[in-house]
Design a protein around this motif. Structure first.
Motif, mmCIF file in Angstrom:
data_model
loop_
_atom_site.group_PDB
_atom_site.id
_atom_site.type_symbol
_atom_site.label_atom_id
_atom_site.label_comp_id
_atom_site.label_asym_id
_atom_site.label_seq_id
_atom_site.Cartn_x
_atom_site.Cartn_y
_atom_site.Cartn_z
ATOM 1 N N GLU A 148 29.205 -3.780 200.895
ATOM 2 C CA GLU A 148 28.515 -4.505 199.829
ATOM 3 C C GLU A 148 28.766 -5.998 199.948
ATOM 4 O O GLU A 148 27.855 -6.824 199.806
ATOM 5 C CB GLU A 148 29.000 -4.010 198.466
ATOM 6 C CG GLU A 148 28.373 -4.728 197.294
ATOM 7 C CD GLU A 148 29.358 -5.107 196.197
ATOM 8 O OE1 GLU A 148 28.897 -5.362 195.065
ATOM 9 O OE2 GLU A 148 30.574 -5.177 196.468
ATOM 10 N N GLY A 149 30.025 -6.372 200.203
ATOM 11 C CA GLY A 149 30.364 -7.782 200.320
ATOM 12 C C GLY A 149 29.689 -8.459 201.488
ATOM 13 O O GLY A 149 29.258 -9.613 201.391
ATOM 14 N N HIS B 112 26.722 -11.551 201.152
ATOM 15 C CA HIS B 112 27.551 -12.717 201.484
ATOM 16 C C HIS B 112 27.022 -13.970 200.791
ATOM 17 O O HIS B 112 27.798 -14.842 200.390
ATOM 18 C CB HIS B 112 27.564 -12.927 202.998
ATOM 19 C CG HIS B 112 28.391 -14.088 203.453
ATOM 20 N ND1 HIS B 112 29.764 -14.112 203.368
ATOM 21 C CD2 HIS B 112 28.036 -15.289 204.000
ATOM 22 C CE1 HIS B 112 30.231 -15.263 203.839
ATOM 23 N NE2 HIS B 112 29.194 -15.993 204.228
ATOM 24 N N ASN B 113 25.717 -14.071 200.634
ATOM 25 C CA ASN B 113 25.107 -15.220 199.972
ATOM 26 C C ASN B 113 24.609 -14.891 198.571
ATOM 27 O O ASN B 113 23.817 -15.629 198.002
ATOM 28 C CB ASN B 113 23.951 -15.756 200.822
ATOM 29 C CG ASN B 113 24.439 -16.272 202.166
ATOM 30 O OD1 ASN B 113 25.447 -16.961 202.252
ATOM 31 N ND2 ASN B 113 23.725 -15.924 203.226
ATOM 32 N N GLY B 114 25.060 -13.776 198.016
ATOM 33 C CA GLY B 114 24.651 -13.386 196.672
ATOM 34 C C GLY B 114 23.679 -12.221 196.694
ATOM 35 O O GLY B 114 23.433 -11.597 197.736
ATOM 36 N N ASP C 79 23.538 -1.496 196.185
ATOM 37 C CA ASP C 79 23.342 -2.185 194.905
ATOM 38 C C ASP C 79 23.035 -3.671 195.145
ATOM 39 O O ASP C 79 23.721 -4.565 194.640
ATOM 40 C CB ASP C 79 24.596 -2.019 194.039
ATOM 41 C CG ASP C 79 24.341 -2.297 192.569
ATOM 42 O OD1 ASP C 79 23.157 -2.401 192.190
ATOM 43 O OD2 ASP C 79 25.319 -2.421 191.808
ATOM 44 N N LEU C 80 21.986 -3.929 195.899
ATOM 45 C CA LEU C 80 21.715 -5.273 196.415
ATOM 46 C C LEU C 80 21.359 -6.303 195.347
ATOM 47 O O LEU C 80 21.453 -7.508 195.605
ATOM 48 C CB LEU C 80 20.590 -5.213 197.452
ATOM 49 C CG LEU C 80 20.885 -4.418 198.727
ATOM 50 C CD1 LEU C 80 19.661 -4.410 199.637
ATOM 51 C CD2 LEU C 80 22.092 -4.988 199.461
ATOM 52 N N LEU C 81 20.953 -5.873 194.165
ATOM 53 C CA LEU C 81 20.461 -6.813 193.157
ATOM 54 C C LEU C 81 21.557 -7.421 192.296
ATOM 55 O O LEU C 81 21.285 -8.297 191.476
ATOM 56 C CB LEU C 81 19.424 -6.120 192.261
ATOM 57 C CG LEU C 81 18.138 -5.681 192.963
ATOM 58 C CD1 LEU C 81 17.199 -4.999 191.970
ATOM 59 C CD2 LEU C 81 17.443 -6.860 193.623
ATOM 60 N N THR C 82 22.797 -6.975 192.458
ATOM 61 C CA THR C 82 23.898 -7.529 191.664
ATOM 62 C C THR C 82 24.772 -8.448 192.521
ATOM 63 O O THR C 82 24.721 -8.418 193.751
ATOM 64 C CB THR C 82 24.786 -6.415 191.095
ATOM 65 O OG1 THR C 82 25.439 -5.734 192.189
ATOM 66 C CG2 THR C 82 23.970 -5.412 190.290
#
Length: 387
Positions: A155-156, A160-162, A181-184
């Motif tokens: 996830e991190g 990396h850029n949000g 969970d790409l949108l958070t």
């Protein structure tokens, strides 16, 4: 340092795409995030970073930074910030070490060439390629693809850029297989890794630029905040050699940015009681104060004007882009030019075929890419030094 309530917890049943080994099979007393870090360090992709461009393409000298030394410096800064904030240092370090694994040879010049070559096949992005590398390309285990890293680590890297609103094909494909969970916003450990990346290259690129003669002290002192630090360093060490004063100024600048990020992030995270609340905050929590952020933007603008877009850098980048473009064209026309193991697993259909060719090229070091283009075309590019 006491663990903060909002830190990621390696003991909270970490999730891996392909499950994890039972406790009785663990190789040593390591946490889940320590195992992530160790899998990254022992990977072939990490070792190849030693011969991949950071700022200078195939530099003529041993003192310039590469993607490997940059990643180590990011990890050092990241651990300092994580420790001060009570975050998980091992997860932070693992994210710092892995964040550039998707970079192709010749840095951003190589990425631009691959993106152009892959335009009809979904394009190319080094952040998504880092995920593809650790989840599908590195395959040291007999029962699954990838390094099987924890969800927190993946996830991190993905964010990396949000948050990622419109993932490209590579990230979308991986997210479909193992939702991230790409949108958070990600954990604070991931946000700190991104800040550490900025601090490292903002300042260490100054050091390399000065050494190469592309930057001059007088130019740097046109930035008032650097001029203030230079005067402070001169007063503190009167009569010291200029080279040592320059390195002291850079260290001071790193220290100021680190301390600012710690103080600002601590204030932003005040009142949060879990990593879930970090992800639900809906905004970036780790970063610089408004004043430091403004200075950092000015420094980046300066570095692009004076170093990254220096005429000699642009000329070298064009030659490097040509190397990558010619390699892609050659392999697309005659796949037998690729090593047997890569050729054997090359898909017949597009766009998958082009994407595997891009995987092969993206994994190359600068040196290997120049050797490969020389073997295929008979001559190596002039003006690029073989490291």
């Amino acid at each position: 340092m006491t663990r903060a309530s909002y830190a990621a917890d390696p003991d909270a049943a970490p999730v891996r795409e392909f499950g994890g080994a039972p406790a009785t099979e663990r190789r040593g007393p390591r946490s889940a995030f320590q195992r992530d870090r160790d899998r990254i360090i022992h990977s072939m992709s990490f070792r190849r970073l030693k011969s991949k461009t950071q700022v200078f393409i195939a530099p003529d000298g041993d003192h310039y930074r590469t993607r490997l030394t940059h990643s180590l410096e990011v990890a050092q800064i990241g651990r300092v910030i994580a420790r001060a904030l009570g975050l998980d240092e091992d997860l932070t370090e693992a994210l710092c070490l892995a964040h550039d694994l998707g970079h192709p040879p010749f840095g951003h010049a190589g990425e631009a060439a691959l993106s152009e070559s892959m335009e009809r096949h979904g394009g190319f992005d080094h952040n998504a390629q880092a995920l593809r590398t650790v989840m599908r390309i590195e395959c040291p285990y007999p029962d699954h693809d990838g390094l099987n890293l924890t969800w927190d680590l993946l996830e991190g890297l993905a964010k990396h850029n949000g948050p990622v609103i419109a993932p490209n094909w590579a990230l979308a494909e991986l997210d479909a297989a193992f939702p991230l969970d790409l949108l958070t916003w990600p954990s604070l450990e991931a946000q700190v890794a991104a800040v550490a990346d900025d601090i490292a290259y903002d300042n260490h690129d100054i050091d390399d630029g000065l050494r190469a003669g592309f930057l001059q002290l007088d130019d740097l002192l046109s930035l008032d905040f650097l001029a203030d630090q230079w005067r402070t360093v001169e007063k503190r060490f009167p009569g010291a050699p200029r080279e040592r004063l320059l390195r002291e100024m850079i260290r001071d600048q790193i220290g100021m940015m680190v301390n600012d990020a710690i103080a600002h992030t601590r204030e932003q995270a005040r009142g949060l009681s879990s990593v879930a609340e970090v992800r639900a905050a809906g905004r970036q929590l780790a970063g610089f104060s408004p004043a430091m952020a403004a200075q950092e933007r000015r420094l980046k603008t300066f570095m692009y004007d004076r170093l990254y877009y220096h005429p000699e850098q642009i000329a070298a980048a064009e030659k490097a882009r040509d190397v990558v473009a010619r390699l892609f064209a050659a392999y697309a026309q005659d796949a037998t030019l690729m090593p047997d193991d890569w050729h054997a697993r090359l898909p017949l259909q597009q766009p998958q075929r082009a994407r595997v060719i891009a995987d092969f090229i993206a994994g190359m070091s600068d040196r290997f890419a120049m050797q490969a283009v020389g073997q295929i075309y008979g001559t190596r590019p002039e003006g690029l030094i073989n490291v």
